[in-house]
Every structure is written in structure tokens, then in C-alpha cells.
Design a protein around this motif. Sequence first.
Motif, short mmCIF file in Angstrom:
data_model
loop_
_atom_site.label_atom_id
_atom_site.label_comp_id
_atom_site.label_asym_id
_atom_site.label_seq_id
_atom_site.Cartn_x
_atom_site.Cartn_y
_atom_site.Cartn_z
N ILE A 3 0.83 -1.21 0.00
CA ILE A 3 0.00 0.00 0.00
C ILE A 3 0.87 1.26 0.00
O ILE A 3 0.47 2.28 -0.55
CB ILE A 3 -1.02 0.02 1.17
N CYS A 4 2.07 1.18 0.58
CA CYS A 4 2.97 2.33 0.54
C CYS A 4 3.38 2.65 -0.89
O CYS A 4 3.61 3.82 -1.24
CB CYS A 4 4.22 2.05 1.37
N SER A 5 3.48 1.62 -1.73
CA SER A 5 3.88 1.83 -3.12
C SER A 5 2.82 2.61 -3.90
O SER A 5 3.10 3.17 -4.96
CB SER A 5 4.15 0.49 -3.80
N GLN A 6 1.59 2.65 -3.38
CA GLN A 6 0.51 3.35 -4.07
C GLN A 6 0.47 4.84 -3.74
O GLN A 6 -0.07 5.64 -4.51
CB GLN A 6 -0.83 2.72 -3.71
N HIS A 7 1.02 5.22 -2.57
CA HIS A 7 0.98 6.62 -2.14
C HIS A 7 2.26 6.97 -1.41
O HIS A 7 2.66 6.26 -0.47
CB HIS A 7 -0.22 6.87 -1.21
N SER A 8 2.88 8.08 -1.79
CA SER A 8 4.13 8.49 -1.15
C SER A 8 3.91 8.99 0.28
O SER A 8 4.87 9.11 1.05
CB SER A 8 4.79 9.59 -1.98
N ASN A 9 2.66 9.31 0.63
CA ASN A 9 2.38 9.83 1.97
C ASN A 9 1.90 8.75 2.94
O ASN A 9 1.26 9.04 3.94
CB ASN A 9 1.37 10.98 1.91
N ILE A 10 2.21 7.48 2.64
CA ILE A 10 1.96 6.38 3.58
C ILE A 10 3.30 5.83 4.04
O ILE A 10 4.16 5.49 3.22
CB ILE A 10 1.13 5.24 2.95
N GLU A 11 3.49 5.74 5.35
CA GLU A 11 4.69 5.14 5.93
C GLU A 11 4.29 3.91 6.75
O GLU A 11 3.25 3.90 7.40
CB GLU A 11 5.42 6.13 6.83
N THR A 12 5.15 2.91 6.72
CA THR A 12 4.86 1.69 7.49
C THR A 12 5.28 1.87 8.94
O THR A 12 6.25 2.57 9.25
CB THR A 12 5.59 0.47 6.90
N LEU A 13 4.54 1.20 9.81
CA LEU A 13 4.88 1.13 11.23
C LEU A 13 4.76 -0.34 11.62
O LEU A 13 3.67 -0.82 11.95
CB LEU A 13 3.93 2.00 12.06
N ILE A 14 5.88 -1.04 11.53
CA ILE A 14 5.87 -2.48 11.81
C ILE A 14 5.92 -2.70 13.32
O ILE A 14 6.87 -2.29 13.99
CB ILE A 14 7.08 -3.18 11.14
N CYS A 15 4.88 -3.35 13.84
CA CYS A 15 4.84 -3.56 15.29
C CYS A 15 3.83 -4.64 15.64
O CYS A 15 2.86 -4.86 14.93
CB CYS A 15 4.49 -2.27 16.02
N ASP A 16 4.10 -5.31 16.75
CA ASP A 16 3.18 -6.28 17.35
C ASP A 16 2.51 -5.57 18.52
O ASP A 16 3.16 -5.22 19.51
CB ASP A 16 3.93 -7.52 17.82
N LEU A 17 1.21 -5.33 18.39
CA LEU A 17 0.50 -4.53 19.39
C LEU A 17 0.38 -5.22 20.74
O LEU A 17 0.02 -4.57 21.73
CB LEU A 17 -0.90 -4.17 18.87
N THR A 18 0.68 -6.51 20.79
CA THR A 18 0.61 -7.23 22.06
C THR A 18 1.95 -7.19 22.82
O THR A 18 2.06 -7.76 23.90
CB THR A 18 0.20 -8.69 21.84
N GLU A 19 2.96 -6.51 22.24
CA GLU A 19 4.28 -6.40 22.87
C GLU A 19 4.55 -4.93 23.21
O GLU A 19 5.03 -4.17 22.36
CB GLU A 19 5.37 -6.94 21.93
#
Length: 240
Positions: A41-57
Amino acid sequence: MPTVLITGASSGIGRSLALVYAQAGYQVFAGGRSQERLSEICSQHSNIETLICDLTEPEALKAASINLPNLDVLILNAGTCEYIDDAKQFDGELFARVINANLTSVGYCLDAWLPLVKSGGNLAITSSSAAFLPLPRAEAYGASKAALTYLARTLSIDLKPNNIHVSVIHPGFVKTPLTDKNSFPMPFLTSTEEAAQAIFKGIKLNKSDIHFPRIFTWLLKTLSLLPFPCWKILASRITH
């Protein structure tokens, strides 16, 4: 540029929300565990950044969030759904797993990100229309979502002095990888794109309760007004 953080953005409603907000000119922080899906989805829009995280940690969550800016909108959308097939043989591990993923993780997210929400900003929490009524086999899922509704409504009171508006989202059935696993009829099934538009508009209007599709959610709200013994009879017929 206004900012929004969305959890569960690698698929389903969260993915569609990330695209809707990006198209509306927001800087989008798309949270999830799948780098591959988020990169797509980031490849579709330059104004999207990923936030890789496990919400249970919680510690890993805070570490991943260290460089985040202040937020105009925070949407806590991630969750899971599992059903308890035999209440007599209650699956405690399944129950804990669902509560942890749907409810406890939201507490960790609030701990990490609520301080970043600006005065005049918005917090939205995705519950479910299952919170309106006790439904068959939904002991774990329904309990977690009912708790989220209570949490959001309580926060709406306590965050008012901070000028942060809180919305609770009550979707009906939405076609996602989670609902694709359901083996029962899903009336008024809605697309993720329709769901995302309803949520985007509802947050923009500062709606306290965002629920859709209206014909379905109003039906459930009406049924919730029945005396519980009456609903218990109806719910038993759904099961059998």
C-alpha cells in the motif's frame, strides 16, 4: 499536512482506511505486522509510511513509535475473531488470545500513542455491532468488543478536558479475510471501501457512534431493547 495512525492497516478495513486518508492528503502511518502487505500500500501513495509492530508487545510497540510526530487522528482498528464452538468445553486459551489481541493491545496502544494526539484531534476505536447484543458462540469476541465500546465511551468523558474527540466504531459484517472464514449467513455484507468511507466521514463529523450499514445496526440496536429473556429465545433459535 495532517497526520493519522491506523492499526491493522495490512488488510481489511485498516488497509482501505489507509488508502482513503492518503487520498485525502493525510500523512498516514500504517501499522501492522506484515512488511510485505504494508509495503504494497505504501507503493501506491508516497504519503503512507509503514509502522511495523506487534500490538501485544508493549516495549516493542514503544520502541517502534519513538520517531512518530504528533497525531491529528488515531484509529485503533486491529483485531481478530475466533468463536467458541462448545461453551460446555470452554476454551480458556482461545478466550485469553482474543481478549489480548482485541482489548489488552488497545491499552498498550493508548499508553504509547494517546499522548501524541493533538488538542482538537480524534481518537477512534473499532468495536463491533456484536457489542449491542449477546450472540451465539461470541463469548470471547463479543466480550472483547463490548469492553472496547465501554472503554471508548469512558475515554470520551475523560478526554473532553483535553479537547480530544472519541468515536467508537460499530461495523456490521464487512468482507475481510476474517469474515471470509465465517460459515454462517452475513446479512448486509459491506465492502471494506464502503466501511472506510463511513468511518472517514464519521470521524470528520466528530460522531461519537459510527455504525454501518445502518439498516443492520439499527435492527440490532432495536433488538437490544427487548427484555433479555425474549432475546435469549430468539438467539437460541439462531443457534438451533
